[in-house]
Scaffold this motif. Structure first.
Motif, PDB file in Angstrom:
ATOM      1  N   LEU A  56       0.834  -1.193   0.000  1.00  0.00           N
ATOM      2  CA  LEU A  56       0.000   0.000   0.000  1.00  0.00           C
ATOM      3  C   LEU A  56       0.874   1.250   0.000  1.00  0.00           C
ATOM      4  N   GLU A  57       0.408   2.254  -0.691  1.00  0.00           N
ATOM      5  CA  GLU A  57       1.090   3.545  -0.667  1.00  0.00           C
ATOM      6  C   GLU A  57       0.220   4.499   0.131  1.00  0.00           C
ATOM      7  N   LEU A  58       0.496   4.570   1.440  1.00  0.00           N
ATOM      8  CA  LEU A  58      -0.288   5.406   2.335  1.00  0.00           C
ATOM      9  C   LEU A  58       0.548   6.591   2.790  1.00  0.00           C
ATOM     10  N   PRO A  59      -0.097   7.757   2.980  1.00  0.00           N
ATOM     11  CA  PRO A  59       0.658   8.927   3.412  1.00  0.00           C
ATOM     12  C   PRO A  59       1.152   8.776   4.857  1.00  0.00           C
ATOM     13  N   GLU A  60       2.197   9.498   5.184  1.00  0.00           N
ATOM     14  CA  GLU A  60       2.771   9.460   6.531  1.00  0.00           C
ATOM     15  C   GLU A  60       1.730   9.830   7.590  1.00  0.00           C
ATOM     16  N   THR A  61       0.802  10.722   7.243  1.00  0.00           N
ATOM     17  CA  THR A  61      -0.238  11.116   8.203  1.00  0.00           C
ATOM     18  C   THR A  61      -1.123   9.937   8.573  1.00  0.00           C
ATOM     19  N   TRP A  62      -1.351   9.022   7.629  1.00  0.00           N
ATOM     20  CA  TRP A  62      -2.161   7.829   7.910  1.00  0.00           C
ATOM     21  C   TRP A  62      -1.465   6.975   8.954  1.00  0.00           C
ATOM     22  N   TRP A  63      -0.158   6.745   8.774  1.00  0.00           N
ATOM     23  CA  TRP A  63       0.607   5.928   9.706  1.00  0.00           C
ATOM     24  C   TRP A  63       0.679   6.583  11.084  1.00  0.00           C
ATOM     25  N   LYS A  64       0.828   7.896  11.135  1.00  0.00           N
ATOM     26  CA  LYS A  64       0.857   8.610  12.423  1.00  0.00           C
ATOM     27  C   LYS A  64      -0.472   8.473  13.141  1.00  0.00           C
ATOM     28  N   SER A  65      -1.573   8.600  12.403  1.00  0.00           N
ATOM     29  CA  SER A  65      -2.900   8.449  12.984  1.00  0.00           C
ATOM     30  C   SER A  65      -3.093   7.035  13.531  1.00  0.00           C
ATOM     31  N   LEU A  66      -2.670   6.037  12.760  1.00  0.00           N
ATOM     32  CA  LEU A  66      -2.768   4.645  13.206  1.00  0.00           C
ATOM     33  C   LEU A  66      -1.959   4.432  14.481  1.00  0.00           C
ATOM     34  N   HIS A  67      -0.737   4.945  14.507  1.00  0.00           N
ATOM     35  CA  HIS A  67       0.130   4.793  15.671  1.00  0.00           C
ATOM     36  C   HIS A  67      -0.507   5.428  16.915  1.00  0.00           C
ATOM     37  N   THR A  68      -1.063   6.635  16.758  1.00  0.00           N
ATOM     38  CA  THR A  68      -1.720   7.325  17.875  1.00  0.00           C
ATOM     39  C   THR A  68      -2.930   6.541  18.361  1.00  0.00           C
ATOM     40  N   ASP A  69      -3.752   6.044  17.428  1.00  0.00           N
ATOM     41  CA  ASP A  69      -4.935   5.268  17.805  1.00  0.00           C
ATOM     42  C   ASP A  69      -4.548   3.992  18.545  1.00  0.00           C
ATOM     43  N   LEU A  70      -3.514   3.293  18.070  1.00  0.00           N
ATOM     44  CA  LEU A  70      -3.080   2.054  18.727  1.00  0.00           C
ATOM     45  C   LEU A  70      -2.517   2.326  20.115  1.00  0.00           C
ATOM     46  N   GLU A  71      -1.820   3.431  20.287  1.00  0.00           N
ATOM     47  CA  GLU A  71      -1.325   3.798  21.620  1.00  0.00           C
ATOM     48  C   GLU A  71      -2.483   4.054  22.573  1.00  0.00           C
ATOM     49  N   THR A  72      -3.523   4.730  22.098  1.00  0.00           N
ATOM     50  CA  THR A  72      -4.707   4.998  22.927  1.00  0.00           C
ATOM     51  C   THR A  72      -5.386   3.703  23.330  1.00  0.00           C
ATOM     52  N   ILE A  73      -5.562   2.806  22.378  1.00  0.00           N
ATOM     53  CA  ILE A  73      -6.214   1.527  22.663  1.00  0.00           C
ATOM     54  C   ILE A  73      -5.372   0.702  23.632  1.00  0.00           C
ATOM     55  N   ALA A  74      -4.067   0.648  23.426  1.00  0.00           N
ATOM     56  CA  ALA A  74      -3.181  -0.145  24.286  1.00  0.00           C
ATOM     57  C   ALA A  74      -3.159   0.391  25.714  1.00  0.00           C
ATOM     58  N   ALA A  75      -3.374   1.686  25.894  1.00  0.00           N
ATOM     59  CA  ALA A  75      -3.326   2.284  27.232  1.00  0.00           C
ATOM     60  C   ALA A  75      -4.651   2.179  27.973  1.00  0.00           C
ATOM     61  N   THR A  76      -5.679   1.665  27.331  1.00  0.00           N
ATOM     62  CA  THR A  76      -7.001   1.568  27.948  1.00  0.00           C
ATOM     63  C   THR A  76      -7.085   0.330  28.838  1.00  0.00           C
TER      64      THR A  76
END
Length: 117
Positions: A56-76
């Protein structure tokens, strides 16, 4: 955080479609299922098929958003316990009693029983 309200408020800040309803059911054979009705997501899909055929050719903003969302979920905090498939297979008689059903390939398979000669 249980029930419909808990699912709607879980993970504040994480982008997800609105959840309109959940229906749990079971068949007579004990097979359980869950259906969830969510809002339509109008964003373009990453790939037209469920299995990726290429990178997939996804923009860096997509990966940053995914990383932030996963951090939020992991901290719950949660009371759920994660187990590996191997543990389930080893400790669940129902998975040992019957082999997994083969996926349909569109081919018809037949078998013939024969007695030893």
């Amino acid at each position: 955080m249980g029930g419909h309200q808990g699912r709607c408020t879980a993970f504040p800040g994480v982008r997800k479609p609105a959840l309109y309803g959940i229906h749990d059911g079971a068949e007579r054979d004990g097979t359980a299922y869950r259906a969830e009705l969510t809002a339509f997501i109008g964003s373009p899909v990453c790939a037209p098929e469920p299995v990726l055929a290429g990178e997939l050719e996804l923009p860096e903003t997509w990966w940053k958003s995914l990383h932030t969302d996963l951090e939020t979920i992991a901290a719950t905090p949660t009371e759920r316990v994660a187990v590996r498939r191997q543990w389930i297979d080893a400790h669940s008689p129902s998975t040992q009693a019957s082999p997994p059903r083969p996926r349909s390939t569109g081919l018809r398979l037949t078998a013939t029983a024969t007695s030893p000669t």
